[in-house]
Write a protein that holds these residues in place. Structure first.
Motif, PDB file in Angstrom:
ATOM      1  N   THR A 169       0.829  -1.204   0.000  1.00  0.00           N
ATOM      2  CA  THR A 169       0.000   0.000   0.000  1.00  0.00           C
ATOM      3  C   THR A 169       0.860   1.249   0.000  1.00  0.00           C
ATOM      4  OG1 THR A 169      -0.169   0.346   2.396  1.00  0.00           O
ATOM      5  CG2 THR A 169      -1.723  -1.203   1.430  1.00  0.00           C
ATOM      6  N   GLY A 170       2.175   1.117   0.223  1.00  0.00           N
ATOM      7  CA  GLY A 170       3.036   2.305   0.244  1.00  0.00           C
ATOM      8  C   GLY A 170       4.505   1.944   0.316  1.00  0.00           C
ATOM      9  N   GLY A 171       5.293   2.949   0.654  1.00  0.00           N
ATOM     10  CA  GLY A 171       6.743   2.790   0.666  1.00  0.00           C
ATOM     11  C   GLY A 171       7.251   1.701   1.609  1.00  0.00           C
ATOM     12  N   ALA A 226       6.269  -1.284   1.945  1.00  0.00           N
ATOM     13  CA  ALA A 226       6.427  -2.536   1.197  1.00  0.00           C
ATOM     14  C   ALA A 226       7.700  -2.515   0.354  1.00  0.00           C
ATOM     15  CB  ALA A 226       5.211  -2.774   0.298  1.00  0.00           C
ATOM     16  N   ASP A 227       8.003  -1.350  -0.221  1.00  0.00           N
ATOM     17  CA  ASP A 227       9.213  -1.229  -1.043  1.00  0.00           C
ATOM     18  C   ASP A 227      10.454  -1.489  -0.187  1.00  0.00           C
ATOM     19  OD1 ASP A 227       8.003  -0.493  -3.545  1.00  0.00           O
ATOM     20  OD2 ASP A 227       7.576   1.469  -2.677  1.00  0.00           O
ATOM     21  N   VAL A 228      10.477  -0.893   0.990  1.00  0.00           N
ATOM     22  CA  VAL A 228      11.626  -1.041   1.882  1.00  0.00           C
ATOM     23  C   VAL A 228      11.775  -2.498   2.313  1.00  0.00           C
ATOM     24  CG1 VAL A 228      12.608  -0.360   4.095  1.00  0.00           C
ATOM     25  CG2 VAL A 228      11.388   1.324   2.709  1.00  0.00           C
ATOM     26  N   VAL A 272       2.953  11.599  -8.622  1.00  0.00           N
ATOM     27  CA  VAL A 272       2.612  10.183  -8.387  1.00  0.00           C
ATOM     28  C   VAL A 272       2.461  10.053  -6.886  1.00  0.00           C
ATOM     29  CG1 VAL A 272       3.388   7.788  -8.512  1.00  0.00           C
ATOM     30  CG2 VAL A 272       3.993   9.388 -10.350  1.00  0.00           C
ATOM     31  N   SER A 273       1.237   9.816  -6.416  1.00  0.00           N
ATOM     32  CA  SER A 273       1.071   9.938  -4.964  1.00  0.00           C
ATOM     33  C   SER A 273      -0.198   9.284  -4.442  1.00  0.00           C
ATOM     34  CB  SER A 273       1.018  11.428  -4.600  1.00  0.00           C
ATOM     35  OG  SER A 273       1.025  11.610  -3.207  1.00  0.00           O
ATOM     36  N   ARG A 274      -0.152   8.957  -3.178  1.00  0.00           N
ATOM     37  CA  ARG A 274      -1.399   8.768  -2.457  1.00  0.00           C
ATOM     38  C   ARG A 274      -2.024  10.147  -2.329  1.00  0.00           C
ATOM     39  NH1 ARG A 274      -0.978   7.766   2.783  1.00  0.00           N
ATOM     40  NH2 ARG A 274       1.277   8.028   2.979  1.00  0.00           N
ATOM     41  N   TRP A 314      -3.902  14.013   3.215  1.00  0.00           N
ATOM     42  CA  TRP A 314      -3.494  15.274   3.839  1.00  0.00           C
ATOM     43  C   TRP A 314      -1.982  15.355   3.928  1.00  0.00           C
ATOM     44  CZ3 TRP A 314      -0.910  16.670   8.355  1.00  0.00           C
ATOM     45  CH2 TRP A 314      -1.028  18.016   8.723  1.00  0.00           C
ATOM     46  N   GLN A 315      -1.360  14.221   4.315  1.00  0.00           N
ATOM     47  CA  GLN A 315       0.095  14.180   4.461  1.00  0.00           C
ATOM     48  C   GLN A 315       0.799  14.702   3.215  1.00  0.00           C
ATOM     49  OE1 GLN A 315       1.868  10.231   4.976  1.00  0.00           O
ATOM     50  NE2 GLN A 315       3.831  11.002   4.266  1.00  0.00           N
ATOM     51  N   LYS A 316       0.288  14.328   2.062  1.00  0.00           N
ATOM     52  CA  LYS A 316       1.014  14.581   0.817  1.00  0.00           C
ATOM     53  C   LYS A 316       0.858  16.028   0.327  1.00  0.00           C
ATOM     54  CE  LYS A 316       2.594  10.384   0.583  1.00  0.00           C
ATOM     55  NZ  LYS A 316       4.039  10.091   0.634  1.00  0.00           N
ATOM     56  N   PHE A 323       4.525  16.269   5.814  1.00  0.00           N
ATOM     57  CA  PHE A 323       5.645  15.561   6.438  1.00  0.00           C
ATOM     58  C   PHE A 323       5.957  14.355   5.564  1.00  0.00           C
ATOM     59  CE2 PHE A 323       1.890  13.577   8.236  1.00  0.00           C
ATOM     60  CZ  PHE A 323       2.209  12.229   8.283  1.00  0.00           C
ATOM     61  N   GLU A 324       7.192  13.928   5.580  1.00  0.00           N
ATOM     62  CA  GLU A 324       7.605  12.818   4.711  1.00  0.00           C
ATOM     63  C   GLU A 324       8.754  12.075   5.380  1.00  0.00           C
ATOM     64  OE1 GLU A 324       6.654  10.468   2.499  1.00  0.00           O
ATOM     65  OE2 GLU A 324       5.902  12.180   1.356  1.00  0.00           O
ATOM     66  N   PRO A 325       8.455  10.921   5.975  1.00  0.00           N
ATOM     67  CA  PRO A 325       9.500  10.173   6.692  1.00  0.00           C
ATOM     68  C   PRO A 325      10.737   9.954   5.814  1.00  0.00           C
ATOM     69  CG  PRO A 325       7.346   9.249   7.155  1.00  0.00           C
ATOM     70  CD  PRO A 325       7.125  10.295   6.106  1.00  0.00           C
ATOM     71  N   CYS A 326      10.562   9.434   4.628  1.00  0.00           N
ATOM     72  CA  CYS A 326      11.662   9.386   3.674  1.00  0.00           C
ATOM     73  C   CYS A 326      11.166   9.841   2.317  1.00  0.00           C
ATOM     74  CB  CYS A 326      12.264   7.979   3.565  1.00  0.00           C
ATOM     75  SG  CYS A 326      13.578   7.933   2.326  1.00  0.00           S
ATOM     76  N   GLY A 327      10.175   9.121   1.808  1.00  0.00           N
ATOM     77  CA  GLY A 327       9.691   9.396   0.459  1.00  0.00           C
ATOM     78  C   GLY A 327      10.502   8.586  -0.533  1.00  0.00           C
ATOM     79  N   LEU A 328       9.803   7.928  -1.413  1.00  0.00           N
ATOM     80  CA  LEU A 328      10.496   7.151  -2.453  1.00  0.00           C
ATOM     81  C   LEU A 328      10.312   7.776  -3.822  1.00  0.00           C
ATOM     82  CD1 LEU A 328       9.571   3.552  -1.270  1.00  0.00           C
ATOM     83  CD2 LEU A 328      11.777   4.706  -1.061  1.00  0.00           C
TER      84      LEU A 328
END
Ligand code: ADP
Length: 485
Positions: free
Chosen positions: A19-21, A23-25, A301-303, A306-308, A379-384
């Protein structure tokens, strides 16, 4: 000598369920750690997609009653990963996503579903599968937050535990009446245990009880110590800040390689930026945009959440269009935001193209074809997405927060004279600041020689997992040695 072993505990992993980053990590780290002699097993719930992907499997343990029903722990491979899968149909065999039903509501029994994940992780940590006794149990996000807690309260020799925060906004809080179901000792329901403002907090439990804490960028590691970004957990994190480090994520470089990407119109690299233009042309065609070859093409390219911060962009579309620029947006989520962008595309065909939903191929084609990728996150913990944008030569235009600030070099005067810029940062995260950044972008775009230099800088950025893997490896081994002593 037996190898160093890590049990990675996670609720989603690419390419099986995402569902998001996160899973990528979880999908990329095992291979990168493997190059350092670390053997990783990933423990994951047996959702239908996971069960379907699992080839040959072996039952390594049977549970008569795992939080309300019988279950088995399976050992198998899928998606290039070595897995332990919890086959518990009463918890995981249902349609919908990993956390929500098809109706978009959280599953009512999430407390139970992810208590099971934590409990089984603890079991494996304590030797449930004799062939794989981990040196480290690595828990990702709230869904795995109880793993360090179960291990902590086991009161026996145990592996080291590491809790990684991918996004502190999701904390996994449940009513106090769920506590007895967990099977933890009564004193665990307290300030120094799993209790959190009168509730059970899964992320809080992990942050309180794990031996080490990490998050996915140094910038975010600093921000979550403050009330705004810490979201209620800043006090606890300050008390344990000596155990907290930020390790920047890498990018899955095989999956995101413009030179070999089969999802894009024409593969290219930093030496063939002219070829990249074919991708821009194809992208514009696919979104029904005017050919207008001089126009600056922004991508998203995004969810949609509000965060984004995409409401800031929705408020800035007149500015963007006034600059003669165009926009392609791929987004899934919030219905209001989706409606605003779809409406704008309707009013401005040829200038704004929008596709709603989740589409891996289109995500790649936007990175390959857009001139800039906009990431206005609050806010963005890391962002891919900004990392893949760098790799594909779509200059990131980002809010100066968290991992975005850590990964994009703003092309200010000094960066320009040093020849090191890779994109644009803006701050504060407000509509006027974003609009200023769009104008700066348009200014840069007029100098095509500079633009191509920035693209080459961006594409030369080291976004590999290697750097991260080295840091996790050191952290894991230091902790294991400490525990052995
Ligand atoms: P987050 O995990 O907060 O959503 P990240 O930037 O860390 O944000 O990771 C997002 C990942 O999901 C990236 O790999 C990105 O390409 C992908 N992604 C986001 N939205 C979409 C979408 N609508 N369609 C396809 N891929 C998407």
């Amino acid at each position: 000598m037996s190898s160093f072993k890590v049990l990675s505990v996670v609720s989603e992993v690419f390419p099986l369920v995402k569902t998001g980053g996160l899973a990528d990590v979880a999908g990329a780290l095992p291979a990168a750690l493997g190059r350092h002699g670390v053997e990783t097993r990933t423990l994951i719930p047996g959702y239908p997609t996971v069960m379907a992907a699992l080839g040959h499997r072996e039952t390594v343990h049977r549970f008569d009653d795992l939080f309300g029903g019988p279950a088995t722990l399976l050992d198998g491979k899928a998606g290039g990963l070595d897995l332990f899968v919890i086959d518990a149909p009463h918890l995981y065999d249902r349609p919908g996503g990993p956390y929500m039903g098809p109706d978009g509501l959280d599953w009512a029994d999430n407390a139970r579903r992810f208590a099971a994940l934590g409990a089984v992780a603890s079991g494996v940590g304590l030797g449930l599968v004799p062939g794989f006794v981990p040196d480290i149990v690595h828990a990702h996000d709230w869904q795995a937050g109880l793993a360090p807690a179960y291990l902590y309260y086991a009161g026996t020799r145990r592996p080291g535990t590491v809790m990684t925060i991918h996004n502190i906004a999701f904390q996994g809080q449940f009513p106090a009446h769920d506590f007895p179901m967990l099977g933890l000792p009564p004193h665990a329901f307290g300030l120094h245990g799993v209790e959190y403002y009168g509730m059970v907090g899964y992320l809080k439990a992990g942050l309180q009880l794990a031996d080490r804490l990490t998050t996915v960028s140094p910038g975010y590691a600093g921000e979550i110590l403050l009330p705004d970004a810490g979201m209620g957990l800043d006090g606890l994190l300050n008390a344990r800040s000596h155990l907290l480090t930020g390790i920047l994520n890498g990018l899955d470089e095989a999956g995101w390689n413009p030179a070999t990407d089969t999802l894009i119109a024409k593969p290219f690299d930093a030496k063939s930026l002219k070829t990249r233009v074919a991708n821009k042309v194809a992208l514009k065609e696919a979104f029904g945009l005017d050919a207008d070859p001089e126009a600056l093409l922004f991508g998203v390219v995004s969810r949609l959440s509000w965060q984004k911060g995409l409401d800031l962009l929705a408020d800035s579309l007149d500015t963007l269009l006034g600059l003669g620029a165009q926009l392609v947006l791929l987004g899934a989520g919030d219905a209001d935001l989706a409606g605003r962008f779809a409406g704008a595309a309707h009013v401005h065909p040829g200038r704004i193209g929008v596709q709603l939903g989740y589409d891996e191929g289109v995500a790649h084609r936007i990175q390959a074809g857009a001139d800039m990728l906009i990431v206005p996150s609050r806010f963005e913990p890391c962002g891919l997405t900004q990392l893949s944008a760098l790799r594909y030569g779509a200059l990131p235009l980002v809010a100066r927060v968290g991992g975005l600030a850590d990964t994009v070099i703003d092309v200010n005067e000094m960066a320009r004279s040093a020849g090191v810029g890779t994109g644009i940062q803006f701050s504060p995260v407000t509509t006027p600041a974003l609009q200023m950044a769009l104008k700066r972008a348009a200014g840069l775009w007029r100098d095509q020689a500079l633009w191509q230099k920035l693209q080459r800088n961006a594409m030369a950025t080291d976004v590999s997992w290697e750097r991260a893997a080295r840091q996790y490896d050191t952290l894991f081994r230091t902790l294991a040695a400490e525990r052995a002593a």
